[in-house]
Write a protein that holds these residues in place. Structure first.
Motif, PDB file in Angstrom:
ATOM      1  N   VAL A 176     -17.457  27.250 -16.909  1.00 53.20           N
ATOM      2  CA  VAL A 176     -16.328  28.018 -17.107  1.00 53.20           C
ATOM      3  C   VAL A 176     -15.566  27.323 -17.960  1.00 53.20           C
ATOM      4  CG1 VAL A 176     -16.435  28.233 -14.209  1.00 53.20           C
ATOM      5  CG2 VAL A 176     -15.253  26.223 -15.510  1.00 53.20           C
ATOM      6  N   THR A 177     -14.246  28.023 -18.073  1.00 50.61           N
ATOM      7  CA  THR A 177     -13.576  27.430 -19.380  1.00 50.61           C
ATOM      8  C   THR A 177     -12.886  25.941 -18.636  1.00 50.61           C
ATOM      9  OG1 THR A 177     -11.569  28.538 -18.479  1.00 50.61           O
ATOM     10  CG2 THR A 177     -12.805  29.732 -19.947  1.00 50.61           C
ATOM     11  N   VAL A 178     -12.384  25.231 -19.595  1.00 52.74           N
ATOM     12  CA  VAL A 178     -11.556  24.085 -19.190  1.00 52.74           C
ATOM     13  C   VAL A 178     -10.513  24.419 -18.273  1.00 52.74           C
ATOM     14  CG1 VAL A 178     -10.080  22.135 -20.175  1.00 52.74           C
ATOM     15  CG2 VAL A 178     -12.191  22.827 -21.378  1.00 52.74           C
ATOM     16  N   GLU A 179      -9.745  25.327 -18.689  1.00 58.78           N
ATOM     17  CA  GLU A 179      -8.621  25.739 -17.825  1.00 58.78           C
ATOM     18  C   GLU A 179      -8.988  26.166 -16.387  1.00 58.78           C
ATOM     19  OE1 GLU A 179      -5.985  28.689 -19.319  1.00 58.78           O
ATOM     20  OE2 GLU A 179      -5.114  29.239 -17.328  1.00 58.78           O
ATOM     21  N   GLN A 180     -10.228  26.850 -16.212  1.00 55.80           N
ATOM     22  CA  GLN A 180     -10.551  27.036 -15.090  1.00 55.80           C
ATOM     23  C   GLN A 180     -11.088  25.873 -14.266  1.00 55.80           C
ATOM     24  OE1 GLN A 180     -13.581  30.101 -16.134  1.00 55.80           O
ATOM     25  NE2 GLN A 180     -12.510  31.881 -15.708  1.00 55.80           N
TER      26      GLN A 180
END
Ligand SMILES: NC(=O)c1ccc[n+]([C@@H]2O[C@H](COP(=O)([O-])OP(=O)(O)OC[C@H]3O[C@@H](n4cnc5c(N)ncnc54)[C@H](O)[C@@H]3O)[C@@H](O)[C@H]2O)c1
Length: 298
Positions: A176-180
């Protein structure tokens, strides 16, 4: 034979450092262990592992695992990152510092984060060792959620190889992304799930101490119903009865604030992460990074 990867564990004598070191030691890696705190250094050597100074280990490493307290990641990464060799992966075990932009960065390094999911409550455990391994990383298989901010397929494969080894046995690695990942931890699992588990403990205490129900009876009722409530809600195993649904509505009206979903607002995520890292505010490094929003396409 391809050359073995060199992996350094910084903070090797901490809770996660000891866990991931024990697993990496069994893999086909040259693993180096760095630790500063005297009692933690003793734990590393008592486990039969040899300590290396971080400044000797890091320049040799293909992957540097920062298993150090999140509040120290800014200052520790400021020492580690300049010493890393080009192309190395700097791997943290929690997304907070990466999300908050407190980590030191270099364009020729890859910043990755990998957090263990812990074994599912619905895992079909078949051995005593699997039942005993509630945390994961020993006998019970678990998934991992990971993010990498740059680099192509090779960097991601290298990160996944090490992540699978250090949290083994691993079923799936979800990219996933860091934000997710930050919405998963802290928001989904710490802010909500762990908070509710604390509430359950308080409710048990009230039932026993205020109402006077025998503790064994209250515990038996709570633990069995926790299992059935979770499987009913999360897997649709059985329908809740009509009376139960009425009591659930009453509980929600009495206990849950109407605006509770604001914890999913980005400003609230920033707020809680700043609190956790003891910083005044987050800097949105993750959003500003060259990373694609969907790492599966990188
Ligand atoms: N504990 C958990 O259940 C858990 C679960 C998943 C992820 N994490 C993450 O793992 C990371 C480590 O957490 P932890 O709970 O293992 O912390 P910890 O406090 O148990 O261990 C950290 C270790 O780092 C060492 N350290 C501090 N500064 C150092 C330095 N400059 N050089 C070398 N070693 C240094 C400390 O002496 C300590 O032994 C954090 O990012 C945390 O969010 C923890």
């Amino acid at each position: 034979m391809p050359e073995a990867l060199t992996v350094t564990v910084v903070g090797a004598g901490g809770k996660m450092g000891m866990r991931v070191s024990a697993n990496l030691q069994r893999g086909p890696y040259v693993t180096l262990y760095a630790e500063t705190f005297p009692a933690a250094r003793d734990r590393v050597t008592a486990a039969g592992r040899t300590l290396t100074d971080a400044m000797d280990a890091v320049p040799r490493s293909d992957v540097v695992i920062l298993a150090v307290p999140d509040v120290l990641l800014g200052e520790i990464s400021a020492d580690i990152v300049p010493a890393a060799k080009p192309g190395a992966i700097i791997l943290t075990l929690d997304p907070a510092a990466a999300y908050a932009g407190v980590l030191a960065r270099r364009d020729d390094l890859h910043l990755a984060v990998a957090h263990p999911c812990h074994p599912s409550i619905f895992l079909e455990r078949t051995s005593a060792a699997e039942w005993a391994d509630t945390f994961g990383g020993e006998a019970a298989p678990q998934d991992v959620v990971a993010a990498i901010e740059s680099g192509g397929a090779e960097a991601r494969e290298r990160a996944e190889q090490v992540v699978r080894a250090m949290y083994a046995p691993v079923l799936d690695v979800h990219w996933v992304t860091v934000e997710q990942l930050a919405y998963l931890e802290p928001t989904l699992v710490e802010t909500i799930t762990c908070m509710i588990s604390g509430l359950l403990k308080e409710a048990l205490h009230e039932t026993v101490t205020t109402v006077g129900v025998p503790e064994a009876a209250a515990k038996a009722m709570l633990l069995g119903h926790t299992q059935v409530a979770l499987t009913n809600s999360l897997r649709g195993s059985n329908p809740f009865s009509e009376a139960c649904l009425i009591a659930m509505d009453y509980g929600r009206e009495s206990i849950i604030r109407d605006d509770w979903k604001k914890v999913f607002d980005r400003s609230e995520l920033d707020h809680v992460i700043a609190r956790m890292l003891r910083i005044s505010q987050v800097r949105h490094a993750a959003a500003e990074s060259p990373a694609p929003r969907d790492p599966a396409t990188s």
